[in-house]
Design a protein around this motif. Structure first.
Motif, PDB file in Angstrom:
ATOM      1  N   ALA A   1       0.835  -1.196   0.000  1.00 33.54           N
ATOM      2  CA  ALA A   1       0.000   0.000   0.000  1.00 33.54           C
ATOM      3  C   ALA A   1       0.875   1.252   0.000  1.00 33.54           C
ATOM      4  CB  ALA A   1      -0.925  -0.003   1.215  1.00 33.54           C
ATOM      5  N   TYR A   2       0.370   2.309  -0.635  1.00 33.14           N
ATOM      6  CA  TYR A   2       1.111   3.551  -0.753  1.00 33.14           C
ATOM      7  C   TYR A   2       0.148   4.742  -0.652  1.00 33.14           C
ATOM      8  CZ  TYR A   2       4.360   0.354  -3.145  1.00 33.14           C
ATOM      9  OH  TYR A   2       5.166  -0.695  -3.474  1.00 33.14           O
ATOM     10  N   ARG A   3       0.633   5.829  -0.069  1.00 34.33           N
ATOM     11  CA  ARG A   3      -0.027   7.125  -0.241  1.00 34.33           C
ATOM     12  C   ARG A   3       0.482   7.736  -1.539  1.00 34.33           C
ATOM     13  NH1 ARG A   3       0.791   7.140   5.328  1.00 34.33           N
ATOM     14  NH2 ARG A   3      -1.173   7.258   6.493  1.00 34.33           N
ATOM     15  N   ILE A   4      -0.384   8.445  -2.237  1.00 38.05           N
ATOM     16  CA  ILE A   4       0.036   9.106  -3.463  1.00 38.05           C
ATOM     17  C   ILE A   4      -0.417  10.564  -3.442  1.00 38.05           C
ATOM     18  CG2 ILE A   4      -0.003   6.995  -4.848  1.00 38.05           C
ATOM     19  CD1 ILE A   4      -2.679   7.932  -6.038  1.00 38.05           C
ATOM     20  N   LEU A   5       0.322  11.397  -4.166  1.00 38.95           N
ATOM     21  CA  LEU A   5      -0.055  12.792  -4.393  1.00 38.95           C
ATOM     22  C   LEU A   5       0.126  13.038  -5.884  1.00 38.95           C
ATOM     23  CD1 LEU A   5      -0.859  15.385  -2.719  1.00 38.95           C
ATOM     24  CD2 LEU A   5       1.522  16.092  -2.989  1.00 38.95           C
TER      25      LEU A   5
ATOM     26  N   GLY B   1     -16.668  13.937   5.192  1.00 37.66           N
ATOM     27  CA  GLY B   1     -16.704  15.308   5.697  1.00 37.66           C
ATOM     28  C   GLY B   1     -16.181  16.246   4.636  1.00 37.66           C
ATOM     29  N   ILE B   2     -16.097  17.535   4.987  1.00 34.95           N
ATOM     30  CA  ILE B   2     -15.562  18.508   4.034  1.00 34.95           C
ATOM     31  C   ILE B   2     -14.406  19.290   4.653  1.00 34.95           C
ATOM     32  CG2 ILE B   2     -17.658  18.716   2.657  1.00 34.95           C
ATOM     33  CD1 ILE B   2     -18.352  21.260   4.208  1.00 34.95           C
ATOM     34  N   ALA B   3     -13.831  18.756   5.727  1.00 26.20           N
ATOM     35  CA  ALA B   3     -12.669  19.379   6.362  1.00 26.20           C
ATOM     36  C   ALA B   3     -11.386  18.754   5.825  1.00 26.20           C
ATOM     37  CB  ALA B   3     -12.735  19.212   7.880  1.00 26.20           C
ATOM     38  N   HIS B   4     -10.325  19.530   5.839  1.00 29.06           N
ATOM     39  CA  HIS B   4      -9.027  19.107   5.323  1.00 29.06           C
ATOM     40  C   HIS B   4      -8.559  17.789   5.941  1.00 29.06           C
ATOM     41  CE1 HIS B   4      -4.941  19.752   3.785  1.00 29.06           C
ATOM     42  NE2 HIS B   4      -4.465  19.580   4.995  1.00 29.06           N
ATOM     43  N   LYS B   5      -8.860  17.581   7.210  1.00 30.39           N
ATOM     44  CA  LYS B   5      -8.358  16.413   7.941  1.00 30.39           C
ATOM     45  C   LYS B   5      -9.129  15.130   7.639  1.00 30.39           C
ATOM     46  CE  LYS B   5     -11.349  17.452  11.902  1.00 30.39           C
ATOM     47  NZ  LYS B   5     -11.410  17.816  13.324  1.00 30.39           N
TER      48      LYS B   5
ATOM     49  N   ARG C   1      -5.403   9.685   5.303  1.00 30.21           N
ATOM     50  CA  ARG C   1      -4.814  10.121   6.568  1.00 30.21           C
ATOM     51  C   ARG C   1      -5.250   9.248   7.748  1.00 30.21           C
ATOM     52  NH1 ARG C   1      -2.638  15.275   7.568  1.00 30.21           N
ATOM     53  NH2 ARG C   1      -2.392  16.591   5.727  1.00 30.21           N
ATOM     54  N   ARG C   2      -6.226   8.374   7.538  1.00 30.40           N
ATOM     55  CA  ARG C   2      -6.758   7.588   8.638  1.00 30.40           C
ATOM     56  C   ARG C   2      -5.760   6.546   9.120  1.00 30.40           C
ATOM     57  NH1 ARG C   2     -12.609   5.920   6.310  1.00 30.40           N
ATOM     58  NH2 ARG C   2     -11.228   4.579   5.127  1.00 30.40           N
TER      59      ARG C   2
ATOM     60  N   LEU D   1      -9.511  17.361   0.455  1.00 25.27           N
ATOM     61  CA  LEU D   1      -9.370  16.427   1.569  1.00 25.27           C
ATOM     62  C   LEU D   1      -7.924  15.944   1.559  1.00 25.27           C
ATOM     63  CD1 LEU D   1     -12.637  14.272   1.363  1.00 25.27           C
ATOM     64  CD2 LEU D   1     -12.170  16.257   2.799  1.00 25.27           C
ATOM     65  N   GLY D   2      -7.167  16.355   2.544  1.00 24.72           N
ATOM     66  CA  GLY D   2      -5.747  16.039   2.570  1.00 24.72           C
ATOM     67  C   GLY D   2      -4.899  17.170   2.031  1.00 24.72           C
ATOM     68  N   THR D   3      -5.368  17.824   0.976  1.00 20.86           N
ATOM     69  CA  THR D   3      -4.638  18.928   0.353  1.00 20.86           C
ATOM     70  C   THR D   3      -5.471  20.204   0.431  1.00 20.86           C
ATOM     71  OG1 THR D   3      -5.551  18.233  -1.783  1.00 20.86           O
ATOM     72  CG2 THR D   3      -3.341  17.456  -1.229  1.00 20.86           C
ATOM     73  N   PRO D   4      -4.841  21.371   0.205  1.00 22.04           N
ATOM     74  CA  PRO D   4      -5.582  22.640   0.324  1.00 22.04           C
ATOM     75  C   PRO D   4      -6.666  22.794  -0.736  1.00 22.04           C
ATOM     76  CG  PRO D   4      -3.202  23.003   0.412  1.00 22.04           C
ATOM     77  CD  PRO D   4      -3.404  21.580  -0.016  1.00 22.04           C
ATOM     78  N   GLY D   5      -7.622  23.658  -0.430  1.00 23.38           N
ATOM     79  CA  GLY D   5      -8.664  23.997  -1.392  1.00 23.38           C
ATOM     80  C   GLY D   5     -10.032  23.550  -0.944  1.00 23.38           C
ATOM     81  N   PRO D   6     -11.073  24.131  -1.522  1.00 21.77           N
ATOM     82  CA  PRO D   6     -12.425  23.706  -1.169  1.00 21.77           C
ATOM     83  C   PRO D   6     -12.736  22.319  -1.723  1.00 21.77           C
ATOM     84  CG  PRO D   6     -12.513  25.287  -2.971  1.00 21.77           C
ATOM     85  CD  PRO D   6     -11.078  25.222  -2.515  1.00 21.77           C
TER      86      PRO D   6
END
Length: 392
Positions: free
Chosen positions: A63-67, A107-111, A116-117, A144-149
């Protein structure tokens, strides 16, 4: 590959040189989700970075996180996070089938990003997909995870991030990804993958979409708003939708919301509902949202009426077979609304497998239908002709 710990050290050194500060130390995980201007040099669908996820719940997989690079609603390039799971079992050739997963509301918050869980791999059917030798990519969606609406229930924003996630992993030797893929999503994610299916031919012409599977997808948004407005979960999701649309399109909420509603919405805006405790927090906050939390029906006035219509998945542009699952006891995405969408697909001569499950509610439908969904996906990858449950 970028060394996250080296970046984190450099950031801390920079902060140290600025004198005493009250900011929290920068962690390698926070650095991973940081998007700099130079990270966006590539085209949408370009991988920015990845990092292994050390997690014990996955057997015979990595498993990997990706951006990666995607687009916002203005067409500007943005960074979007997500994750990838690659089976370590023997594949079917030089490349592996790809499933693009789109998650339900968190949710709609960055966190609130699933990547990230503590256990980011709670994807319905993941064990069967690993056993099948698949590569699975799962976007967090923008914001979610990154900036922006967050483009919550905004079809274009969701769809672009889903399709760009598939593009992004094709350059990774770790992914062993072929060009054939299937879409799979639940609730908000069902909304996302239906939009992605309608956009794939033009937005991802270099990929080969074989089918779209959705569990309790949000389709007729105005009908769902009317049906759910008197329920606690329904009002929470309506609040998230209105906040997201206001931020993304610049339409003020003045006049639509009562004064008492604004403070409660701000609390909901900071609450993630991807865990039981998060759901309870959101429900507690919502108790102040009475039946009169809106001054008028958003579907009765512009711009909200137009947004509700524009963000309904359009069945006419979906050209691949579809698998739709619906729980009979779902009080959030109502069975009659999903059935209406399936009827529209059938009338437009689409191939649809429609599965309804008695005594299954909204939260359980993706897990309950996952085995059937993965079996249906496997047939698409093997080239089996799709069985159509539409009436002839």
């Amino acid at each position: 590959m970028i060394n996250l710990y080296r970046i984190a050290f450099a950031v801390l050194v920079t902060i140290a040189g600025m004198g005493p500060v009250t900011a929290k130390p920068v962690s390698p995980l926070d650095v991973f989700y940081t998007v700099r201007a130079e990270d966006l040099a590539g085209a949408p669908g370009t991988l920015i970075r990845l990092a292994p996820i050390d997690i014990l719940s996955v057997y015979r997989a990595k498993a990997y996180r990706i951006l990666y690079v995607s687009r916002n609603l203005k067409g500007e390039k943005i960074g979007v996070s997500g994750m990838m799971v690659v089976s370590t079992l023997p594949g079917r050739g030089a490349t592996r089938p790809v499933v693009a997963w789109a998650h339900a509301t968190t949710g709609i918050a960055h966190k609130c990003a699933p990547s990230r869980r503590s256990d980011p791999l709670a994807i319905p059917g993941i064990k069967d997909m690993i056993a099948g030798g698949y590569t699975v990519v799962a976007t967090d969606y923008p914001g979610l995870g990154t900036p922006g609406p967050v483009p919550y229930l905004i079809g274009l924003g969701e769809a672009q991030s889903v399709l760009d996630s598939v593009k992004a992993i094709r350059s990774l030797p770790e992914a062993q990804a072929g060009d054939a893929f299937v879409l799979w999503g639940h609730s908000q994610g069902g909304h996302a993958v239906l939009f992605a299916a309608s956009l794939a031919k033009t937005y991802a012409a270099d990929l080969k979409l074989l089918g779209v599977a959705a569990a309790a997808p949000a389709t007729n948004l105005a009908a769902l708003l009317h049906a759910d407005v008197n329920t606690i979960p329904g009002r929470i999701l309506a609040a998230m939708t209105l906040l997201s649309w206001s931020r993304n399109f610049g339409f003020p909420l003045d006049g639509l919301l009562t004064e008492d509603t604004v403070e409660v919405m701000e609390h909901i805006d900071k609450t993630c509902i991807d865990s039981l405790s998060g759901k309870l927090d959101a429900l507690s906050a919502e108790q102040d949202l009475g039946a009169k939390y809106l001054n008028y029906d958003p579907g009765s006035r512009q711009p909200w009426r137009g947004l509700l219509a524009d963000n309904n998945p359009f069945y006419g542009l979906i050209t691949v077979p579809a698998f739709i699952a619906q729980g009979a006891d779902d009080t959030l995405v109502r069975p009659e609304v999903t059935t209406g969408f399936v009827d529209s697909l059938c009338r437009s001569d689409k191939s649809v497998r429609y599965v309804t499950m008695p005594r299954v509610d909204h939260g359980a439908i993706a897990d309950k239908s996952a085995a059937q969904a993965v079996a249906w996906m496997d047939e698409r990858f093997r080239g089996v002709r799709a069985v159509n449950s539409c009436p002839r």
